[in-house]
Design a protein around this motif. Structure first.
Motif, PDB file in Angstrom:
ATOM      1  N   PHE A 101       1.924   6.140   2.413  1.00  0.00           N
ATOM      2  CA  PHE A 101       2.923   6.606   1.442  1.00  0.00           C
ATOM      3  C   PHE A 101       2.382   6.527   0.014  1.00  0.00           C
ATOM      4  O   PHE A 101       2.671   7.372  -0.823  1.00  0.00           O
ATOM      5  N   LEU A 102       1.584   5.471  -0.245  1.00  0.00           N
ATOM      6  CA  LEU A 102       1.095   5.246  -1.615  1.00  0.00           C
ATOM      7  C   LEU A 102      -0.227   5.942  -1.914  1.00  0.00           C
ATOM      8  O   LEU A 102      -0.758   5.808  -3.018  1.00  0.00           O
ATOM      9  N   ARG A 103      -0.716   6.708  -0.930  1.00  0.00           N
ATOM     10  CA  ARG A 103      -2.034   7.329  -1.107  1.00  0.00           C
ATOM     11  C   ARG A 103      -2.113   8.193  -2.383  1.00  0.00           C
ATOM     12  O   ARG A 103      -3.123   8.225  -3.056  1.00  0.00           O
ATOM     13  N   GLN A 104      -1.011   8.868  -2.721  1.00  0.00           N
ATOM     14  CA  GLN A 104      -1.001   9.733  -3.912  1.00  0.00           C
ATOM     15  C   GLN A 104      -0.437   9.017  -5.150  1.00  0.00           C
ATOM     16  O   GLN A 104      -0.245   9.639  -6.196  1.00  0.00           O
ATOM     17  N   SER A 105      -0.158   7.720  -5.019  1.00  0.00           N
ATOM     18  CA  SER A 105       0.476   7.013  -6.143  1.00  0.00           C
ATOM     19  C   SER A 105      -0.502   6.876  -7.310  1.00  0.00           C
ATOM     20  O   SER A 105      -1.722   6.925  -7.131  1.00  0.00           O
ATOM     21  N   SER A 106       0.056   6.639  -8.484  1.00  0.00           N
ATOM     22  CA  SER A 106      -0.793   6.583  -9.685  1.00  0.00           C
ATOM     23  C   SER A 106      -1.768   5.408  -9.609  1.00  0.00           C
ATOM     24  O   SER A 106      -2.924   5.537  -9.994  1.00  0.00           O
ATOM     25  N   HIS A 107      -1.306   4.249  -9.095  1.00  0.00           N
ATOM     26  CA  HIS A 107      -2.204   3.091  -9.035  1.00  0.00           C
ATOM     27  C   HIS A 107      -3.395   3.379  -8.142  1.00  0.00           C
ATOM     28  O   HIS A 107      -4.546   3.119  -8.517  1.00  0.00           O
ATOM     29  N   VAL A 108      -3.128   3.924  -6.976  1.00  0.00           N
ATOM     30  CA  VAL A 108      -4.220   4.185  -6.027  1.00  0.00           C
ATOM     31  C   VAL A 108      -5.205   5.188  -6.627  1.00  0.00           C
ATOM     32  O   VAL A 108      -6.420   4.999  -6.577  1.00  0.00           O
ATOM     33  N   ARG A 109      -4.678   6.247  -7.249  1.00  0.00           N
ATOM     34  CA  ARG A 109      -5.586   7.255  -7.830  1.00  0.00           C
ATOM     35  C   ARG A 109      -6.319   6.703  -9.051  1.00  0.00           C
ATOM     36  O   ARG A 109      -7.510   6.895  -9.210  1.00  0.00           O
ATOM     37  N   ARG A 110      -5.595   5.957  -9.879  1.00  0.00           N
ATOM     38  CA  ARG A 110      -6.192   5.444 -11.120  1.00  0.00           C
ATOM     39  C   ARG A 110      -7.350   4.487 -10.865  1.00  0.00           C
ATOM     40  O   ARG A 110      -8.346   4.482 -11.565  1.00  0.00           O
ATOM     41  N   LEU A 111      -7.169   3.642  -9.822  1.00  0.00           N
ATOM     42  CA  LEU A 111      -8.175   2.594  -9.586  1.00  0.00           C
ATOM     43  C   LEU A 111      -9.082   2.912  -8.395  1.00  0.00           C
ATOM     44  O   LEU A 111      -9.790   2.030  -7.907  1.00  0.00           O
ATOM     45  N   GLU A 112      -9.068   4.174  -7.960  1.00  0.00           N
ATOM     46  CA  GLU A 112      -9.877   4.587  -6.810  1.00  0.00           C
ATOM     47  C   GLU A 112     -11.352   4.223  -7.000  1.00  0.00           C
ATOM     48  O   GLU A 112     -12.012   3.722  -6.092  1.00  0.00           O
ATOM     49  N   LEU A 161     -12.638   1.827  -8.383  1.00  0.00           N
ATOM     50  CA  LEU A 161     -12.932   0.388  -8.288  1.00  0.00           C
ATOM     51  C   LEU A 161     -13.044  -0.081  -6.835  1.00  0.00           C
ATOM     52  O   LEU A 161     -13.371  -1.240  -6.576  1.00  0.00           O
ATOM     53  N   GLU A 162     -12.746   0.821  -5.911  1.00  0.00           N
ATOM     54  CA  GLU A 162     -12.833   0.520  -4.478  1.00  0.00           C
ATOM     55  C   GLU A 162     -12.071  -0.749  -4.106  1.00  0.00           C
ATOM     56  O   GLU A 162     -12.643  -1.700  -3.562  1.00  0.00           O
ATOM     57  N   ILE A 163     -10.784  -0.760  -4.414  1.00  0.00           N
ATOM     58  CA  ILE A 163      -9.963  -1.938  -4.117  1.00  0.00           C
ATOM     59  C   ILE A 163      -8.986  -1.670  -2.960  1.00  0.00           C
ATOM     60  O   ILE A 163      -7.919  -2.277  -2.878  1.00  0.00           O
ATOM     61  N   HIS A 164      -9.395  -0.790  -2.036  1.00  0.00           N
ATOM     62  CA  HIS A 164      -8.521  -0.455  -0.891  1.00  0.00           C
ATOM     63  C   HIS A 164      -8.121  -1.709  -0.115  1.00  0.00           C
ATOM     64  O   HIS A 164      -7.000  -1.825   0.368  1.00  0.00           O
ATOM     65  N   LYS A 165      -9.086  -2.625   0.017  1.00  0.00           N
ATOM     66  CA  LYS A 165      -8.820  -3.868   0.747  1.00  0.00           C
ATOM     67  C   LYS A 165      -7.696  -4.657   0.057  1.00  0.00           C
ATOM     68  O   LYS A 165      -6.804  -5.195   0.708  1.00  0.00           O
ATOM     69  N   ASP A 166      -7.740  -4.712  -1.256  1.00  0.00           N
ATOM     70  CA  ASP A 166      -6.689  -5.399  -2.026  1.00  0.00           C
ATOM     71  C   ASP A 166      -5.340  -4.731  -1.768  1.00  0.00           C
ATOM     72  O   ASP A 166      -4.324  -5.397  -1.558  1.00  0.00           O
ATOM     73  N   ILE A 167      -5.331  -3.402  -1.822  1.00  0.00           N
ATOM     74  CA  ILE A 167      -4.069  -2.668  -1.691  1.00  0.00           C
ATOM     75  C   ILE A 167      -3.466  -2.909  -0.304  1.00  0.00           C
ATOM     76  O   ILE A 167      -2.282  -3.242  -0.178  1.00  0.00           O
ATOM     77  N   GLU A 168      -4.285  -2.802   0.712  1.00  0.00           N
ATOM     78  CA  GLU A 168      -3.776  -3.034   2.079  1.00  0.00           C
ATOM     79  C   GLU A 168      -3.238  -4.455   2.224  1.00  0.00           C
ATOM     80  O   GLU A 168      -2.191  -4.681   2.811  1.00  0.00           O
ATOM     81  N   PHE A 169      -3.954  -5.417   1.660  1.00  0.00           N
ATOM     82  CA  PHE A 169      -3.512  -6.813   1.742  1.00  0.00           C
ATOM     83  C   PHE A 169      -2.171  -7.011   1.007  1.00  0.00           C
ATOM     84  O   PHE A 169      -1.241  -7.616   1.546  1.00  0.00           O
ATOM     85  N   CYS A 170      -2.064  -6.468  -0.187  1.00  0.00           N
ATOM     86  CA  CYS A 170      -0.855  -6.655  -1.003  1.00  0.00           C
ATOM     87  C   CYS A 170       0.378  -6.001  -0.376  1.00  0.00           C
ATOM     88  O   CYS A 170       1.509  -6.336  -0.737  1.00  0.00           O
ATOM     89  N   LEU A 171       0.176  -5.061   0.539  1.00  0.00           N
ATOM     90  CA  LEU A 171       1.313  -4.389   1.180  1.00  0.00           C
ATOM     91  C   LEU A 171       1.747  -5.074   2.477  1.00  0.00           C
ATOM     92  O   LEU A 171       2.716  -4.649   3.118  1.00  0.00           O
ATOM     93  N   ARG A 172       1.049  -6.130   2.859  1.00  0.00           N
ATOM     94  CA  ARG A 172       1.455  -6.863   4.070  1.00  0.00           C
ATOM     95  C   ARG A 172       2.710  -7.686   3.776  1.00  0.00           C
ATOM     96  O   ARG A 172       2.853  -8.264   2.707  1.00  0.00           O
ATOM     97  N   HIS A 173       3.619  -7.752   4.744  1.00  0.00           N
ATOM     98  CA  HIS A 173       4.893  -8.452   4.544  1.00  0.00           C
ATOM     99  C   HIS A 173       4.839  -9.880   5.119  1.00  0.00           C
ATOM    100  O   HIS A 173       4.270 -10.108   6.180  1.00  0.00           O
ATOM    101  N   ASP A 174       5.469 -10.815   4.372  1.00  0.00           N
ATOM    102  CA  ASP A 174       5.756 -12.165   4.895  1.00  0.00           C
ATOM    103  C   ASP A 174       4.512 -12.907   5.385  1.00  0.00           C
ATOM    104  O   ASP A 174       4.525 -13.536   6.444  1.00  0.00           O
ATOM    105  N   VAL A 175       3.487 -12.854   4.591  1.00  0.00           N
ATOM    106  CA  VAL A 175       2.256 -13.576   4.942  1.00  0.00           C
ATOM    107  C   VAL A 175       2.362 -15.046   4.524  1.00  0.00           C
ATOM    108  O   VAL A 175       1.858 -15.927   5.202  1.00  0.00           O
TER     109      VAL A 175
END
Ligand SMILES: O=C(O)[C@H](CS(=O)(=O)O)OP(=O)(O)O
Ligand SMILES: [Mg+2]
Length: 242
Positions: free
Chosen positions: A192-203, A205-219
């Motif tokens: 859903f966030l693939r086209q979001s401004s954050h993902v595009r802006r920081l593409e 920086l290769e922080i996909h791992k950060d983004i996936e981690f931050c979207l995990r629930h109830d860790v």
């Protein structure tokens, strides 16, 4: 029944009366996710500050200093804004002063509230449980980006509204809008966030791992709350008191 409302940018906070309310400050990508991770990794206290110079000054008080501007670690600081930099014993037992582009601003501009809780998907259920106990009107303060609306913080607001649906009134369109957005997106937040401004802006920086981690629930069962001049983990405070 208390109500839940959503403020889509810290720049809109002047429209709200925070007195007697619980604020949930959220910057999913990545400041509040990183703070939650830091507490889960044993950080003692976190001092969120707005300016780089103020943050630098905390080094003299024995703090680790963390600073991010436009997605990258600011020069001369110990840490940036990636949750992974706070793992592997890097912050255990340490106090941290942190300044980021958006997230620390959302927290500090909410100081008039009765309670400030730092929220992220990573500690969503802990935040929801605390709000149920408090039984105050809630305002979710989205950090956004440089004063503007963003998708990821609004999705968090919607997830929180969904978790509280039996205990809080939806008298605000903002809460309904956030809920509908989350319900549309929740099957696959990363997609859903693939086209979001954050993902595009920081593409770059290769922080996909950060983004996936931050979207995990109830860790994490962590509950950062504002006390006087700092954030503490209320879970740990309660543990020490019992
Ligand atoms: O470090 C982040 O992910 C963002 C960068 S930007 O301002 O959205 O480009 O900062 P944050 O304060 O965590 O929103
Ligand atoms: Mg952000």
């Amino acid at each position: 029944m208390p109500s839940i409302d959503v403020c889509f940018s810290p720049e809109l906070l002047h429209l709200y009366d925070l007195k007697g309310k619980a604020v949930v400050a959220v910057d999913v990508l990545r400041a509040t996710s990183t703070m939650v991770t830091a507490f889960a990794e044993g950080a003692s206290h976190i001092f969120p500050v707005m300016e780089l110079e103020e943050c630098r000054g905390f080094a003299g008080r024995g703090c680790l200093t963390a600073a991010e501007r436009n997605g990258i670690k600011a020069e001369g600081f110990d840490l940036g804004n990636s949750p992974f930099a706070y793992m592997n014993g890097n912050v255990a037992g340490r106090d941290i002063a942190i300044t980021t582009t958006n997230g620390t601003r959302a927290i500090r501009l909410s100081e008039a509230a009765e309670e400030i809780v730092v929220g992220a998907f990573l500690n969503l259920q802990a935040v929801a449980n605390h709000l149920r106990e408090l039984n105050l009107d809630v305002l979710v303060v989205c950090a956004g980006w440089k004063g503007q609306f963003n998708l990821e913080d609004t999705l968090f607001a919607g997830a929180l509204v969904e978790r509280l649906n039996d205990a809080f009134g939806y008298e605000h369109d903002s809460a309904l809008a956030a809920l509908y957005l989350y319900q549309t997106a929740k099957q696959d937040l990363v997609e859903f966030l693939r086209q979001s401004s954050h993902v595009r802006r920081l593409e770059h920086l290769e922080i996909h791992k950060d983004i996936e981690f931050c979207l995990r629930h109830d860790v994490y069962d962590v509950l950062p709350v504002w006390r006087h001049d700092r954030l503490v983990d209320l879970m740990r405070v309660r543990e020490l008191e019992s």
